[in-house]
Design a protein around this motif. Sequence first.
Motif, PDB file in Angstrom:
ATOM      1  N   LEU A   1      51.413  49.315  52.465  1.00  0.00           N
ATOM      2  CA  LEU A   1      50.563  48.552  51.549  1.00  0.00           C
ATOM      3  C   LEU A   1      49.405  49.376  50.997  1.00  0.00           C
ATOM      4  CD1 LEU A   1      50.272  45.147  53.450  1.00  0.00           C
ATOM      5  CD2 LEU A   1      51.698  45.659  51.453  1.00  0.00           C
ATOM      6  N   GLY A   2      49.157  50.562  51.603  1.00  0.00           N
ATOM      7  CA  GLY A   2      48.091  51.429  51.113  1.00  0.00           C
ATOM      8  C   GLY A   2      46.928  51.596  52.063  1.00  0.00           C
TER       9      GLY A   2
ATOM     10  N   TRP B   1      45.470  48.138  46.963  1.00  0.00           N
ATOM     11  CA  TRP B   1      44.652  48.668  48.044  1.00  0.00           C
ATOM     12  C   TRP B   1      43.307  49.182  47.532  1.00  0.00           C
ATOM     13  CZ3 TRP B   1      43.214  53.713  47.399  1.00  0.00           C
ATOM     14  CH2 TRP B   1      43.989  54.482  46.524  1.00  0.00           C
ATOM     15  N   GLY B   2      42.312  49.094  48.392  1.00  0.00           N
ATOM     16  CA  GLY B   2      40.983  49.597  48.089  1.00  0.00           C
ATOM     17  C   GLY B   2      40.088  49.380  49.290  1.00  0.00           C
TER      18      GLY B   2
ATOM     19  N   PRO C   1      38.718  47.757  54.818  1.00  0.00           N
ATOM     20  CA  PRO C   1      39.917  47.870  53.978  1.00  0.00           C
ATOM     21  C   PRO C   1      40.158  46.572  53.224  1.00  0.00           C
ATOM     22  CG  PRO C   1      40.548  47.417  56.238  1.00  0.00           C
ATOM     23  CD  PRO C   1      39.055  47.587  56.248  1.00  0.00           C
ATOM     24  N   ILE C   2      40.763  46.687  52.059  1.00  0.00           N
ATOM     25  CA  ILE C   2      41.235  45.520  51.312  1.00  0.00           C
ATOM     26  C   ILE C   2      42.672  45.809  50.909  1.00  0.00           C
ATOM     27  CG2 ILE C   2      40.923  44.016  49.324  1.00  0.00           C
ATOM     28  CD1 ILE C   2      37.989  44.882  49.244  1.00  0.00           C
ATOM     29  N   LEU C   3      43.595  45.023  51.443  1.00  0.00           N
ATOM     30  CA  LEU C   3      45.017  45.161  51.134  1.00  0.00           C
ATOM     31  C   LEU C   3      45.514  43.837  50.586  1.00  0.00           C
ATOM     32  CD1 LEU C   3      46.241  46.938  54.409  1.00  0.00           C
ATOM     33  CD2 LEU C   3      45.422  48.012  52.297  1.00  0.00           C
ATOM     34  N   GLY C   4      46.096  43.851  49.401  1.00  0.00           N
ATOM     35  CA  GLY C   4      46.640  42.653  48.789  1.00  0.00           C
ATOM     36  C   GLY C   4      48.125  42.785  48.543  1.00  0.00           C
ATOM     37  N   PHE C   5      48.874  41.726  48.827  1.00  0.00           N
ATOM     38  CA  PHE C   5      50.307  41.775  48.548  1.00  0.00           C
ATOM     39  C   PHE C   5      50.849  40.374  48.355  1.00  0.00           C
ATOM     40  CE2 PHE C   5      50.055  41.315  53.115  1.00  0.00           C
ATOM     41  CZ  PHE C   5      51.156  40.529  53.481  1.00  0.00           C
ATOM     42  N   GLY C   6      52.026  40.299  47.808  1.00  0.00           N
ATOM     43  CA  GLY C   6      52.706  39.048  47.530  1.00  0.00           C
ATOM     44  C   GLY C   6      53.854  39.318  46.579  1.00  0.00           C
ATOM     45  N   PRO C   7      54.710  38.331  46.388  1.00  0.00           N
ATOM     46  CA  PRO C   7      55.918  38.543  45.564  1.00  0.00           C
ATOM     47  C   PRO C   7      55.628  39.037  44.155  1.00  0.00           C
ATOM     48  CG  PRO C   7      56.105  36.488  46.800  1.00  0.00           C
ATOM     49  CD  PRO C   7      54.705  36.980  46.998  1.00  0.00           C
ATOM     50  N   GLN C   8      54.475  38.671  43.593  1.00  0.00           N
ATOM     51  CA  GLN C   8      54.185  39.069  42.217  1.00  0.00           C
ATOM     52  C   GLN C   8      52.895  39.869  42.096  1.00  0.00           C
ATOM     53  OE1 GLN C   8      54.411  34.969  40.799  1.00  0.00           O
ATOM     54  NE2 GLN C   8      56.305  35.440  39.704  1.00  0.00           N
TER      55      GLN C   8
ATOM     56  N   SER D   1      45.835  50.996  43.165  1.00  0.00           N
ATOM     57  CA  SER D   1      44.455  51.032  43.616  1.00  0.00           C
ATOM     58  C   SER D   1      43.608  49.963  42.921  1.00  0.00           C
ATOM     59  CB  SER D   1      43.845  52.408  43.347  1.00  0.00           C
ATOM     60  OG  SER D   1      42.457  52.410  43.631  1.00  0.00           O
ATOM     61  N   ILE D   2      42.808  49.257  43.720  1.00  0.00           N
ATOM     62  CA  ILE D   2      41.791  48.361  43.155  1.00  0.00           C
ATOM     63  C   ILE D   2      40.416  49.012  43.279  1.00  0.00           C
ATOM     64  CG2 ILE D   2      43.120  46.270  43.611  1.00  0.00           C
ATOM     65  CD1 ILE D   2      41.259  45.796  46.034  1.00  0.00           C
ATOM     66  N   GLY D   3      40.380  50.226  43.836  1.00  0.00           N
ATOM     67  CA  GLY D   3      39.169  51.018  43.883  1.00  0.00           C
ATOM     68  C   GLY D   3      38.158  50.558  44.909  1.00  0.00           C
ATOM     69  N   ARG D   4      36.962  51.048  44.703  1.00  0.00           N
ATOM     70  CA  ARG D   4      35.814  50.694  45.542  1.00  0.00           C
ATOM     71  C   ARG D   4      35.240  49.376  45.029  1.00  0.00           C
ATOM     72  NH1 ARG D   4      31.033  53.549  47.975  1.00  0.00           N
ATOM     73  NH2 ARG D   4      29.187  52.314  47.423  1.00  0.00           N
ATOM     74  N   ARG D   5      35.164  48.395  45.885  1.00  0.00           N
ATOM     75  CA  ARG D   5      34.597  47.106  45.515  1.00  0.00           C
ATOM     76  C   ARG D   5      33.167  47.059  46.020  1.00  0.00           C
ATOM     77  NH1 ARG D   5      37.967  46.116  41.711  1.00  0.00           N
ATOM     78  NH2 ARG D   5      36.696  44.209  41.489  1.00  0.00           N
ATOM     79  N   GLU D   6      32.226  46.832  45.130  1.00  0.00           N
ATOM     80  CA  GLU D   6      30.809  46.973  45.451  1.00  0.00           C
ATOM     81  C   GLU D   6      30.244  45.823  46.266  1.00  0.00           C
ATOM     82  OE1 GLU D   6      29.230  49.643  45.146  1.00  0.00           O
ATOM     83  OE2 GLU D   6      30.587  50.758  43.846  1.00  0.00           O
ATOM     84  N   SER D   7      31.053  44.833  46.545  1.00  0.00           N
ATOM     85  CA  SER D   7      30.657  43.745  47.443  1.00  0.00           C
ATOM     86  C   SER D   7      31.904  43.132  48.051  1.00  0.00           C
ATOM     87  CB  SER D   7      29.876  42.664  46.683  1.00  0.00           C
ATOM     88  OG  SER D   7      29.669  41.514  47.507  1.00  0.00           O
ATOM     89  N   PHE D   8      31.788  42.697  49.314  1.00  0.00           N
ATOM     90  CA  PHE D   8      32.876  41.936  49.918  1.00  0.00           C
ATOM     91  C   PHE D   8      33.173  40.677  49.105  1.00  0.00           C
ATOM     92  CE2 PHE D   8      31.920  43.230  54.652  1.00  0.00           C
ATOM     93  CZ  PHE D   8      32.082  44.572  54.311  1.00  0.00           C
TER      94      PHE D   8
END
Length: 408
Positions: free
Chosen positions: A61-62, A88-89, A364-371, A376-383
């Motif tokens: 997933l990254g 991922w980011g 870490p931030i990992l996102g997944f799903g059928p669609q 990369s979603i990069g660096r996210r400046e806030s949770f």
Amino acid sequence: MPRSLLIVLDSVGIGGAEDAESYGDAGSDTLGHIAQACAEGRGDREGLRQGPLRLPHMVELGLGLACEASTERMPPNLAPQGAVRGAWGYGVETSKGKDTPSGHWEIAGVPVSFDWGYFPNTMPAFPEKLTTELIARAKLPGILGNKHASGTSIVEEFGAEHLRTGKAICYTSIDSVLQIAAHEEFFGLERLYEVCRIGRELCDEYKIGRVIARPFFGTPETGFKRTGNRKDFSTPPPSDTILDVLAQAGRPIVTVGKIGDIFAHRSTGREIKPNGNDACLSAAIDAMRDLPDGGFVFANLVDFDSEFGHRRDIPGYASALEAFDRRMPEIQAALQPGDLVIITADHGNDPSWHGTDHTREHVPILGFGPQVEPGSIGRRESFADIGATILRHLGVAGYSVGRSWLTN
């Protein structure tokens, strides 16, 4: 209508944040140091696990790429071997603190902009006014501890005296917390909860985030062990979280593990609180299978933090990570077209670090799903970007905190 599942791997940080030095945590890296220890054989334990850290599903997933983006180092055995199939980011905490409420509230769209209250690392740690009123209102013969301590060591230190005197064991840490330990049978579980409710009222004056009931059982001869009936009495978030927004929109909500406690049971929907990572993950997967359209499942897996991070147990932590990774296909199998899963953390708790406290880290931030589109979603400046993304995915508007990484 799409659905969403958010899983917080409690304390699985991926590298010291830019302000980590001000927390005494410059150089901390929970996942990176675990992976390095496993590569060097320091993560081995006979009968538990051996060899390099193996997290193939999260790596796919990254996860390794998120670690590398956070620290500019790829942890051993976490580099992807093929195409990455997740978004991922990594996230940067803006809240003041490195504790559970701060991390979870910010994930849910309410960064903590105020200063929590803390008890000093002195003996006694608690103000005399607080302990006097707690003893009087709870009808206690007194308290034991009254200092900074780890939960396991203080029960070993004072368990026998607690059984002999009936005094409650009270302690704190670098977090904004009052913890009260008592024998589940001798003292009584409901009585312990009531003492903590009184403690919660008294701690409001000091801006303490949580009062935690820490029941245990055992004898001085056999040793003491904490039970699974921990209960957190938290101060409520100061403004609406995504849970409130979803509840106001009439969306189905299921919260698993200690999420209900963290959010003071406000807009937490159907609460399920099993004991342990495996049971909590099973409950979250079952909830996802049965979740109506437009619904949200929010789960916390606390064992990484409570059982292994605070106890500085590298092999145990590594084994727990691998156990979670092995169950990733079950999560995937519970999804429907249009579903989104996000896996993240709330802070760090580097088991190779000094002391026994949390560490100020990126998550870490990992996102997944059928669609879900991988990449990369990069660096996210806030949770808070996590909460904003969930609301965007679920089609609930009118909330401005955080920035979604979804483009559709």
